[in-house]
Design a protein around this motif. Structure first.
Motif, short mmCIF file in Angstrom:
data_model
loop_
_atom_site.label_atom_id
_atom_site.label_comp_id
_atom_site.label_asym_id
_atom_site.label_seq_id
_atom_site.Cartn_x
_atom_site.Cartn_y
_atom_site.Cartn_z
N SER A 43 0.65 -1.00 -0.25
CA SER A 43 -0.07 -0.09 0.29
C SER A 43 0.89 0.96 0.15
CB SER A 43 -0.77 0.08 0.85
OG SER A 43 -0.14 0.28 2.26
N ARG A 44 1.55 1.36 0.40
CA ARG A 44 3.13 2.79 0.25
C ARG A 44 3.39 2.51 -0.46
NH1 ARG A 44 6.46 1.50 6.33
NH2 ARG A 44 4.27 2.18 7.64
N LEU A 45 3.51 1.92 -1.28
CA LEU A 45 4.67 1.60 -2.84
C LEU A 45 3.72 2.23 -3.69
CD1 LEU A 45 6.68 -2.21 -3.16
CD2 LEU A 45 7.27 0.72 -3.34
N ARG A 46 1.69 2.10 -3.61
CA ARG A 46 1.11 2.61 -3.98
C ARG A 46 0.43 3.26 -3.79
NH1 ARG A 46 -1.22 2.97 -8.87
NH2 ARG A 46 -3.55 2.86 -8.81
N ALA A 47 0.60 4.15 -2.39
CA ALA A 47 0.46 5.98 -3.02
C ALA A 47 1.78 6.18 -3.06
CB ALA A 47 0.82 5.80 -0.63
N PHE A 48 3.13 5.96 -2.63
CA PHE A 48 4.02 6.45 -4.23
C PHE A 48 4.00 7.01 -5.52
CE2 PHE A 48 8.02 5.98 -5.84
CZ PHE A 48 8.92 7.23 -6.10
N GLU A 49 3.07 5.48 -6.01
CA GLU A 49 2.92 5.86 -7.48
C GLU A 49 1.80 7.19 -7.63
OE1 GLU A 49 2.16 1.57 -8.12
OE2 GLU A 49 3.89 0.75 -8.39
N LEU A 50 0.48 6.13 -6.66
CA LEU A 50 -0.19 7.64 -6.88
C LEU A 50 0.38 9.10 -7.12
CD1 LEU A 50 -3.12 5.83 -5.24
CD2 LEU A 50 -3.08 6.02 -7.93
N TRP A 85 -9.90 9.08 -3.86
CA TRP A 85 -10.96 7.69 -4.09
C TRP A 85 -9.46 7.15 -3.63
CZ3 TRP A 85 -14.63 9.16 -0.82
CH2 TRP A 85 -15.22 10.18 -1.97
N GLU A 86 -8.64 6.61 -4.30
CA GLU A 86 -7.54 6.00 -4.74
C GLU A 86 -6.98 5.62 -3.47
OE1 GLU A 86 -7.32 3.37 -6.65
OE2 GLU A 86 -8.87 3.22 -8.31
N ILE A 87 -6.34 7.36 -2.88
CA ILE A 87 -6.44 7.41 -1.45
C ILE A 87 -6.32 6.93 -0.47
CG2 ILE A 87 -4.61 8.72 -0.22
CD1 ILE A 87 -2.38 8.16 -2.35
N GLU A 88 -7.57 6.82 -0.05
CA GLU A 88 -8.43 6.69 0.70
C GLU A 88 -8.99 5.13 0.31
OE1 GLU A 88 -11.77 8.71 0.66
OE2 GLU A 88 -10.40 10.52 0.93
N ARG A 89 -8.65 4.64 -0.65
CA ARG A 89 -9.39 2.63 -0.91
C ARG A 89 -7.68 1.95 -0.13
NH1 ARG A 89 -9.09 0.57 -6.74
NH2 ARG A 89 -7.17 -0.70 -6.05
N PRO A 103 -3.60 15.93 1.07
CA PRO A 103 -4.18 16.30 1.22
C PRO A 103 -4.04 17.60 0.22
CG PRO A 103 -4.29 15.44 3.50
CD PRO A 103 -3.02 14.98 2.53
N GLN A 104 -2.59 18.09 0.58
CA GLN A 104 -1.99 19.67 -0.12
C GLN A 104 -1.87 19.08 -1.47
OE1 GLN A 104 1.52 20.13 1.39
NE2 GLN A 104 1.14 20.72 3.24
N PHE A 105 -2.11 17.38 -2.30
CA PHE A 105 -1.42 17.76 -3.57
C PHE A 105 -3.13 17.19 -4.16
CE2 PHE A 105 2.63 15.96 -2.67
CZ PHE A 105 3.04 15.61 -3.93
N ARG A 106 -4.07 16.79 -3.71
CA ARG A 106 -5.07 17.61 -4.03
C ARG A 106 -5.98 18.49 -4.24
NH1 ARG A 106 -10.18 17.58 -3.38
NH2 ARG A 106 -11.77 16.36 -5.10
N SER A 107 -5.77 19.41 -3.37
CA SER A 107 -5.82 21.03 -3.04
C SER A 107 -4.97 21.47 -4.14
CB SER A 107 -6.15 21.36 -1.90
OG SER A 107 -4.91 21.41 -1.13
#
Length: 163
Positions: A43-50, A85-89, A103-107
């Protein structure tokens, strides 16, 4: 006399059992910590990629819009929503500084969308001060994404090497 020796042997055996039980518990705790860290790694790797792909998308959006790949900013807003949504998932990842950065990236993506809408408004004269301010705002946001995207490797390194 024999009963005293048996009692002392029973006490020694009980103490040894307690010592071995404690060592077993400590080994089990270490093993559980390692298993938890290993389970967090995907999940950490996926978060990094996202996060990285979201930053790159936002950095390239203005250019793609100028070239004509995108009309308007709906694709950018869709990307921001999908990112959220992908990050929250992924659920909790036990990375407090990264989770505060998300949240900074999204905002900033939504801020970019609004700045692009102001920039692309038909009422602006390309030579006006208002247009220059909107252009500067877009450039500042794109620069922010660029800086943060480059820093992601070092920010994630401690979480991915420990996992």
């Amino acid at each position: 006399m024999l009963s005293n020796i048996i009692a002392i042997l029973a006490i020694v055996i009980a103490l040894l059992s307690a010592v071995y039980a404690r060592q077993s518990r400590q080994a089990a705790e270490r093993s559980n910590e390692i298993a938890i860290r290993q389970n967090l790694r995907p999940s950490r790797l996926r978060a990094f990629e996202l996060i990285k792909s979201h930053a790159k998308f936002c950095m390239k959006y203005r250019t793609a819009q100028v070239v004509g790949i995108y009309k308007g900013t709906t694709a950018l807003l869709d990307q921001c929503d999908d990112f959220k949504w992908e990050i929250e998932r992924l659920g909790p990842m036990e990375m407090p500084d990264i989770e505060a950065l998300i949240p900074q990236f999204r905002s900033k993506g939504v801020e970019l969308q609004r700045a692009l809408d102001r920039l692309n408004a038909k009422r602006h004269d390309p030579n006006s001060k208002e247009y220059e301010l909107a252009e500067d705002s877009v450039n500042a946001i794109v620069d922010w994404f660029s800086v943060e995207e480059k820093a992601l490797n070092s920010k994630f390194e401690k979480y991915l090497t420990s996992a």
